[in-house]
Design an enzyme around this catalytic site. Structure first.
Site, mmCIF file in Angstrom:
data_model
loop_
_atom_site.group_PDB
_atom_site.id
_atom_site.type_symbol
_atom_site.label_atom_id
_atom_site.label_comp_id
_atom_site.label_asym_id
_atom_site.label_seq_id
_atom_site.Cartn_x
_atom_site.Cartn_y
_atom_site.Cartn_z
ATOM 1 N N GLY A 40 3.415 -1.243 7.217
ATOM 2 C CA GLY A 40 3.625 -2.449 6.750
ATOM 3 C C GLY A 40 5.288 -2.692 6.354
ATOM 4 O O GLY A 40 5.671 -3.745 6.074
ATOM 5 N N ASN A 58 2.081 -3.118 11.110
ATOM 6 C CA ASN A 58 0.475 -3.370 10.639
ATOM 7 C C ASN A 58 0.285 -4.741 10.745
ATOM 8 O O ASN A 58 -0.831 -5.052 11.119
ATOM 9 C CB ASN A 58 0.574 -2.769 9.028
ATOM 10 C CG ASN A 58 0.181 -1.400 8.949
ATOM 11 O OD1 ASN A 58 -0.301 -0.758 9.967
ATOM 12 N ND2 ASN A 58 0.195 -0.801 7.945
ATOM 13 N N PHE A 101 -1.629 -3.710 -2.434
ATOM 14 C CA PHE A 101 -1.348 -2.893 -1.634
ATOM 15 C C PHE A 101 -1.746 -3.415 -0.441
ATOM 16 O O PHE A 101 -2.595 -4.233 0.040
ATOM 17 C CB PHE A 101 -2.379 -1.655 -1.701
ATOM 18 C CG PHE A 101 -2.050 -0.645 -2.963
ATOM 19 C CD1 PHE A 101 -1.112 0.198 -2.667
ATOM 20 C CD2 PHE A 101 -2.488 -1.325 -4.110
ATOM 21 C CE1 PHE A 101 -0.699 0.924 -3.982
ATOM 22 C CE2 PHE A 101 -2.202 -0.521 -5.391
ATOM 23 C CZ PHE A 101 -1.334 0.666 -5.288
ATOM 24 N N GLU A 102 -1.037 -3.166 0.950
ATOM 25 C CA GLU A 102 -1.242 -3.677 2.060
ATOM 26 C C GLU A 102 -2.773 -3.416 2.718
ATOM 27 O O GLU A 102 -3.254 -4.235 3.788
ATOM 28 C CB GLU A 102 -0.115 -3.151 3.179
ATOM 29 C CG GLU A 102 -0.262 -1.526 3.291
ATOM 30 C CD GLU A 102 1.065 -1.016 4.384
ATOM 31 O OE1 GLU A 102 0.936 -1.581 5.493
ATOM 32 O OE2 GLU A 102 1.594 -0.219 3.888
ATOM 33 N N THR A 103 -3.369 -2.594 2.282
ATOM 34 C CA THR A 103 -4.736 -2.238 2.586
ATOM 35 C C THR A 103 -5.696 -3.571 2.159
ATOM 36 O O THR A 103 -6.874 -3.489 2.607
ATOM 37 C CB THR A 103 -5.038 -1.006 2.110
ATOM 38 O OG1 THR A 103 -4.751 -0.762 0.794
ATOM 39 C CG2 THR A 103 -4.520 0.344 2.855
#
Lengths: 260, 319, 319, 260
Positions: D130, C104, D50-52
């Site tokens: 991730g 990512n 959070f990776e978001t």
């Protein structure tokens, strides 16, 4: 006496180089006026943005700095330097940057850093800011200069911003993907660059000067053979500039004596 | 309520040391961390190493007051009020500071690389220029403290054989970032209105972050609109309440720059003695921001107060 | 009012070609550009080359419908509704698509590099892993079309002799970015509520940008708060009005993901015939979003409607 | 029969590894529970992100995905992947990542990509997401695994996320600046890594299993000499987990028979 000032014909001459849809990297001062007047006259879809991150502000009042709060209002997006300076090099857009400098050479390379050297400094200017970025990455550059021998020099004291480097194909050979100076707009005339050699030549001179005077104020030999009289500011152009763009004359300075 | 809320005096005492590399927030005439900068001068910090893009009134004061030994910058000026910063210029010409020139994009990318933990960042901006070819820092300084072993490096594009050359820049991770924001939550969450410049990258890149703010609001309030916030509390070491804390530079939605003050500074700044007098009048006496503002005067503050429709003071006499 | 406002049919017809490299916005169950993805399937585009980080329901449909030849991704799944995307998995195992695995962060950095015009970007993430050592794209595909000549390159840190190795990644500049946002101004200015994922980087990196949106609002309205906007109009090629345009994925402040629909999809997706039946029922018949929503049913839409206090549907049965 | 489930003791065992002030990179599922229960019991200043891009959400309802709208509410900052994934490696913070995987080897390297190979794929998992970033950049990693021979393997089919690589100093020699797996929490016990060899050993086993059973479910030889019984979940811990963290048992699944 003319019914316009040098500042006015400079702003209008530069503004004429703008095309509709251009994305304009503006500084303050004359560049701000050139961008705004172009938008109001013939390039309504041109977009003005500032390296500080203000994209397409409404500019109801003239900003006196690229970080003026006046560049943050009515914008499409308020962002920051990373975003704005990235836009300069975006291959989708014809980004045009207006730059000024303390010195320029025959290939349109600019010095806005210092006179002398780090070891023996003689004069200090603010430095590149985003100028070198614009000169490196933008689709094209329009330079504003005061036309004086000490500013149009054979060799820059400090090479801040890349123009056509050493002319010819040198800009591409160095690794730049596009860009280069399109014109130099001075208080005496408009200079352009030969398509092959990329050397500066005189393109147009204002009515109140002459090719010879310009050559005398230029510190390197300059081709005058293509020089033509500059198109005069029209009444409509002057009206827009004076009544809509800088009514307080914050940047334009005093009106011409004739008009006063 | 976080225990990070403190005075500028406490914050500088605790987090700013002689010789530190400092990133200054804001840009020329906007959101300079003036209240903190004045406190650094009052506490007589020395040998600071500024890392900035386009500074600005805070840099003028810090250099002028003799706090600075070394600067990495792209631009030193206060826009129309000082196209080249007077104290910056003088210190440079008199060789009282060492200056390393970069571009705004390069400095921004270096802060970004520092903030993102990237080993370096590459750009084509500046190829063939003296910015890439020359260094203003002395060879002896190289590799010591925060001075990078190399200003930058030009290499062939490692991915594209026909890609030409690229400039490789070292990340910046300043010891301290100073920034002035509009709002901080009482938990330490920060919010900037208007342009962020490179403040967020600078704060995230730094080891310590001092934030001064116009107003402190409850955590519950500032977290109602987290899309508008820019820094989480754990990124911030000190929150300094400082109304008009960027004066005489602007703070969008709160006040405009102060042309009267900046023009006055412009007159005094070129002369050593007169600049000293400015410090005696405007910096040294004021431990509290309230006392400083009383000296500026309520009349002037009302003149520059922002109108909410524009975020600046429309019609302000800016000559 | 911009002439960029058009239907999904017009936007796909005009801007999406067979073989294009496409960046999909959103993340697994959130803000997938579903309305546009369904239109791409209806218009039977082929050989698409997806470049994504963590996709997602839109990718499931596009791969399942046979529109995709090639994928660069970090993650293929719909969270709990499909820990690995059924159609993605099947196409991979049956070698109907070529897949290149990244992380990512790597994908995000590549979009960022594309958006910022950086020649490449460097990270230490992934050192020594098979992500760095192996390639899922066939050697014959290398250097053709948008396929980069190298997946990436591992080099010694050029600035720090003791810095070890770093991974150098090529930028991404997709032919088209698809994204779904909450608001677009009638001038084309875009605003996202909640997390932006990597949508902004993707849009800025792309050559063409198609944006679907929940609502179109006047320019004067959206520009009142430019701090909240994320894309200037000149970055956008098509604005497609599409209420519930991310359904069955979520759209913060408008609606939650639709667990009923996603569970139904989960049951049908593993089987080729049943998936085909899904397409026949939910994709091919609906040129208009209104007809699609009528099929979803007002009852279901009300169940997932967001409560403004949270931006999602509290108490929604999500089993 | 115990009065807790394997899920419950897993969540609590992992949660105990969290220190106050840690910055927790959470996924969904058990990692979400471990982070939340730690915050409620002994690490109130730990921050979940959070990776978001959701930083420190209030988490009134459990998110079922890292892109769930429930990670965007009550946050300090709503940002995106670039921001969140940058935070992983920030040297100022003790960032702890919870990861799951399909396969793990004795040095804690993980596979979440596929079985077989690109040429001859046998099974496909979602991919790194991730995970590789967290394994590369975070201060430490806690791995959740189902304890099965086919998952604890001599050699990964695909090496997605770096653990201690080949043990010893190899992680540092490769160029990583910090990180590495701290523990592996399974449905049978908790495994740790030797400080010198970085090889996995059995640290603690749950009351309903034994070191021998764990060795039998591990596909490589494992040191049992340091194994001790795992501390039991306390009533207070179970109460917090059941009543505050996952009252709907969306992740925990059915209550233990004894409690029912």
């Amino acid at each position: 006496m003319e019914n316009y000032t040098a500042s006015e014909i400079m702003a209008l001459s530069a503004g004429r180089l703008v095309q509709n849809g251009d994305i304009l990297f503006a500084g303050t001062g004359l560049s701000m006026l050139a961008a705004t007047v172009a938008k109001r006259i013939h390039a309504p879809e041109a977009v003005v943005f500032f390296e500080t991150g203000g994209i397409d502000p409404s500019l109801e009042e003239l900003p006196l700095a690229v970080a003026d709060p006046r560049v943050m209002v009515g914008t499409a997006v308020n962002s920051g330097l990373a975003d704005a300076l990235s836009l300069l090099g975006h291959p989708r857009f014809r980004t045009i940057a207006f730059l000024g400098a303390a010195q320029i050479d025959r290939f349109g390379n600019l010095n806005s850093t210092m006179l002398g050297s780090y070891d023996k400094p003689v004069q200090r200017f603010p430095g590149s800011g985003g100028a070198c970025d614009a000169a490196s990455l933008a689709y094209g550059v329009i330079v504003f200069m005061q036309h004086q021998r000490r500013r149009f020099v054979e060799k820059l004291d400090y090479f801040t911003s890349p123009g056509w480097l050493s002319g010819g194909m040198s800009r591409w050979e160095a690794g730049f993907k596009r860009g280069g100076p399109m014109a130099v707009v001075t208080n005496l005339g408009v200079l352009a660059f030969d398509n092959d050699t990329r050397e500066m030549y005189l393109d147009a001179y204002y009515p109140f000067t002459s090719p010879e005077k310009i050559a005398a104020e230029t510190g390197f030999p300059i081709d005058l053979s293509r020089a033509r009289p500059c198109a005069l500011p029209t009444e409509a152009e002057l009206k827009t500039l004076r009544q809509e763009v800088d009514p307080q004359r914050l940047i334009l300075g005093p009106l011409p004596v004739e008009v006063l | 309520m976080t225990d990070k809320i403190m005075t500028a005096g406490e914050a500088v005492d605790k987090f700013v040391e002689n010789g530190d590399q400092i990133a200054l927030g804001g840009f020329t005439v906007n959101r300079n961390p003036m209240h903190i900068a004045r406190e650094i001068i009052r506490q007589r910090r020395k040998d600071l190493y500024l890392a900035v893009h386009s500074q600005g009134q805070a840099m003028e004061l810090l250099i002028g007051a003799g706090c600075v030994r070394r600067v990495e910058l792209a631009y030193g000026g206060v826009a129309r009020f000082a196209p080249t910063g007077y104290r910056f210029k003088k210190a440079f010409l008199e060789k009282r500071i060492e200056v390393e020139d970069y571009t705004n994009y390069q400095m921004t990318l270096r802060f970004m690389a520092g903030a993102m933990g990237l080993p370096f960042v590459a750009t084509r901006s500046g190829l063939c220029s003296d910015i890439v070819r020359l260094s203003g820092f002395s060879p002896e300084s190289r590799g010591h403290g925060k001075v990078p072993a190399q200003k930058l490096k030009v290499i062939d594009d490692p991915l594209e054989p026909q890609g030409g050359q690229v400039v490789i820049l070292p990340p910046l991770n300043p010891d301290v970032a100073l920034m002035h924001v509009q709002y901080a939550g009482d938990d330490g969450t920060c919010r900037i209105n208007g342009l962020t410049f490179a403040d967020i990258e600078q704060a995230k890149a730094a080891r310590k972050v001092i934030v001064s703010c116009e107003q402190i609001v409850p955590k519950e309030f500032i977290r109602r609109e987290p899309d508008q916030n820019c820094l989480a509390p754990f990124m911030v070491d000190a929150i300094v309440p400082a109304p008009f804390g960027a004066h005489p530079t602007a703070c969008h939605a709160f006040y405009d720059y102060d042309p009267m003050h900046l023009n006055m500074f412009k007159k005094l700044a070129p002369d050593d003695d007169q600049f000293q007098a400015y410090l005696e009048q405007w910096v040294y006496p004021f431990e509290s921001q309230e006392d400083y503002l009383a000296a500026v005067g309520i009349g002037n503050l009302l003149k520059i107060r922002a109108n909410p429709a524009w975020g600046y003071a429309p019609g302000l006499d800016r000559r």
